[in-house]
Design a protein around this motif. Structure first.
Motif, PDB file in Angstrom:
ATOM      1  N   ALA A  85       0.841  -1.198   0.000  1.00 41.86           N
ATOM      2  CA  ALA A  85       0.000   0.000   0.000  1.00 41.86           C
ATOM      3  C   ALA A  85       0.873   1.243   0.000  1.00 41.86           C
ATOM      4  CB  ALA A  85      -0.918   0.025   1.225  1.00 41.86           C
ATOM      5  N   LEU A  86       0.230   2.378  -0.105  1.00 40.12           N
ATOM      6  CA  LEU A  86       0.823   3.681   0.200  1.00 40.12           C
ATOM      7  C   LEU A  86      -0.089   4.320   1.236  1.00 40.12           C
ATOM      8  CD1 LEU A  86       2.756   6.101  -0.265  1.00 40.12           C
ATOM      9  CD2 LEU A  86       1.131   6.893  -2.011  1.00 40.12           C
ATOM     10  N   VAL A  87       0.441   4.549   2.431  1.00 35.39           N
ATOM     11  CA  VAL A  87      -0.338   5.133   3.520  1.00 35.39           C
ATOM     12  C   VAL A  87       0.109   6.577   3.720  1.00 35.39           C
ATOM     13  CG1 VAL A  87      -1.002   4.937   5.944  1.00 35.39           C
ATOM     14  CG2 VAL A  87      -0.502   2.863   4.622  1.00 35.39           C
ATOM     15  N   THR A  88      -0.818   7.523   3.586  1.00 33.41           N
ATOM     16  CA  THR A  88      -0.498   8.931   3.762  1.00 33.41           C
ATOM     17  C   THR A  88      -1.518   9.582   4.688  1.00 33.41           C
ATOM     18  OG1 THR A  88      -1.860   9.956   2.029  1.00 33.41           O
ATOM     19  CG2 THR A  88       0.191   8.905   1.315  1.00 33.41           C
ATOM     20  N   ALA A  89      -1.204  10.784   5.143  1.00 34.12           N
ATOM     21  CA  ALA A  89      -2.147  11.523   5.984  1.00 34.12           C
ATOM     22  C   ALA A  89      -3.417  11.852   5.212  1.00 34.12           C
ATOM     23  CB  ALA A  89      -1.490  12.804   6.493  1.00 34.12           C
ATOM     24  N   GLY A  90      -3.321  11.910   3.895  1.00 39.31           N
ATOM     25  CA  GLY A  90      -4.468  12.247   3.062  1.00 39.31           C
ATOM     26  C   GLY A  90      -5.255  11.064   2.551  1.00 39.31           C
ATOM     27  N   GLY A  91      -4.847   9.853   2.927  1.00 39.54           N
ATOM     28  CA  GLY A  91      -5.567   8.664   2.489  1.00 39.54           C
ATOM     29  C   GLY A  91      -4.634   7.503   2.193  1.00 39.54           C
ATOM     30  N   THR A  92      -5.220   6.329   2.080  1.00 36.24           N
ATOM     31  CA  THR A  92      -4.457   5.116   1.807  1.00 36.24           C
ATOM     32  C   THR A  92      -4.823   4.573   0.434  1.00 36.24           C
ATOM     33  OG1 THR A  92      -4.354   4.549   4.152  1.00 36.24           O
ATOM     34  CG2 THR A  92      -3.963   2.770   2.590  1.00 36.24           C
ATOM     35  N   ALA A 116      -7.189  -2.174  10.718  1.00 34.71           N
ATOM     36  CA  ALA A 116      -6.253  -1.523  11.633  1.00 34.71           C
ATOM     37  C   ALA A 116      -6.471  -0.019  11.720  1.00 34.71           C
ATOM     38  CB  ALA A 116      -4.820  -1.815  11.197  1.00 34.71           C
ATOM     39  N   GLY A 117      -7.457   0.492  10.984  1.00 35.47           N
ATOM     40  CA  GLY A 117      -7.767   1.910  11.068  1.00 35.47           C
ATOM     41  C   GLY A 117      -7.104   2.790  10.034  1.00 35.47           C
ATOM     42  N   PHE A 118      -6.537   2.187   8.987  1.00 41.08           N
ATOM     43  CA  PHE A 118      -5.878   2.965   7.945  1.00 41.08           C
ATOM     44  C   PHE A 118      -6.750   3.129   6.698  1.00 41.08           C
ATOM     45  CE2 PHE A 118      -2.288   1.189  10.385  1.00 41.08           C
ATOM     46  CZ  PHE A 118      -1.636   2.370  10.703  1.00 41.08           C
ATOM     47  N   GLY A 119      -8.020   2.790   6.824  1.00 41.46           N
ATOM     48  CA  GLY A 119      -8.916   2.862   5.669  1.00 41.46           C
ATOM     49  C   GLY A 119      -9.743   4.117   5.692  1.00 41.46           C
ATOM     50  N   PRO A 120     -10.647   4.253   4.696  1.00 43.63           N
ATOM     51  CA  PRO A 120     -10.837   3.250   3.641  1.00 43.63           C
ATOM     52  C   PRO A 120      -9.647   3.189   2.689  1.00 43.63           C
ATOM     53  CG  PRO A 120     -12.097   5.223   3.149  1.00 43.63           C
ATOM     54  CD  PRO A 120     -11.537   5.427   4.519  1.00 43.63           C
ATOM     55  N   VAL A 121      -9.419   2.023   2.149  1.00 42.96           N
ATOM     56  CA  VAL A 121      -8.319   1.818   1.209  1.00 42.96           C
ATOM     57  C   VAL A 121      -8.858   1.908  -0.203  1.00 42.96           C
ATOM     58  CG1 VAL A 121      -6.587   0.189   0.355  1.00 42.96           C
ATOM     59  CG2 VAL A 121      -7.014   0.389   2.823  1.00 42.96           C
TER      60      VAL A 121
END
Length: 282
Positions: A85-92, A116-121
């Protein structure tokens, strides 16, 4: 080896990170989709796991949090979590793999990240392979293309994240992902810093990198050829291959603290410290 030192022996500050990793419980080399892979070379599964455990413990010793995604049988390359993935403050942004052998990893990572709370993807339409080709450096989102991630994916990611993307063409198949040819040494917008191997990029991309990072450290083929650039930095500590000894000396001269970790078994699949480490939060 050549280098341009903008801040020789500068004082560097480590920033706590949250990393995502995946145990190599199912790791093997059963197919060949990059020049590093050779099915005739046996993989020592026990050693691969021990080396991975050392990498995880090293991240934790340096003060970082490591979450572990369960591996899936039949997906031997899932250990290379940076591609998830790419996880950023502006979205995943999730991934879509170029090779069918890895396709199943995309949804496994997306579901875990959402839980884990990094969505929505965002499930992409175009092919992109996560942090393998997408690296945040301060305000810049550097995006590789040429072997795996497509140029069309850059436009999709720019639209989804509502930010500019800097496209960089890779031209050497040994360095099929951006993170095999460029290390993000410091992603702080106040003083972004990278190291890169010019031979991995076309002329236009070299000019772009020179303009963006005029003081960047440039490495040589000997460093890149042991996947020395595939390293993880927290702004001070740089976890890298012990085979990249000359690179380590240059980093020390620049104020960084090299932390060698041997991942020789995982290198058989074409990955080093960065490939095994997805940055989920800095």
């Amino acid at each position: 080896m050549t280098s341009t030192l903008a801040e020789p022996a500068a004082v560097r500050t480590a920033r706590p990170r949250r990393f995502v990793m995946c145990r190599p419980d199912h790791f093997t080399v059963s197919y060949e989709i990059n020049p590093w892979m050779d099915r005739t070379r046996a993989v020592d599964a026990e050693l691969a796991l021990a080396q991975w455990e050392t990498l995880k413990a090293t991240h934790e010793r340096l003060g970082h949090v490591v979450d572990v995604v369960p591996g899936v049988a039949g997906l031997p390359d899932m250990v290379y979590a940076a591609n998830g993935a790419l996880v950023t403050a502006g979205g995943t942004v999730g991934v879509r793999f170029a090779h069918p052998e890895r396709a199943g990893e995309a949804e496994a990572y997306a579901r875990w990240l959402e839980a884990a709370g990094f969505g929505p993807v965002h499930r992409p339409v175009e092919v992109n392979e996560g942090e393998g080709d997408l690296l945040l450096v301060g305000e810049h989102l550097l995006a590789g293309f040429g072997f795996r991630t497509t140029r069309a994916a850059h436009a999709e990611i720019a639209r989804v994240l509502d930010r500019d993307v800097v496209s960089l063409r890779l031209v050497d198949p040994r360095f099929y992902h951006l993170d095999t040819a460029l290390t993000v040494l410091d992603d702080d917008p106040a003083h972004p810093d990278v190291a890169w191997f010019p031979g991995a990029f076309d002329a236009a991309s070299r000019e772009v990198l020179e303009d963006l990072f005029p003081g960047a450290l440039r490495t040589d083929e000997a460093t890149a050829a042991v996947l020395g650039m595939n390293a993880v930095s927290d702004g001070r500590h740089v976890v890298l291959s012990p085979a990249a000894a000359q690179y380590a000396e240059l980093l020390r001269g620049r104020g960084y603290e090299p932390v060698p970790v041997d991942l020789s078994e995982l290198l058989k699949g074409g990955g080093g410290a960065k490939c095994c480490t997805l940055l989920a939060r800095s």
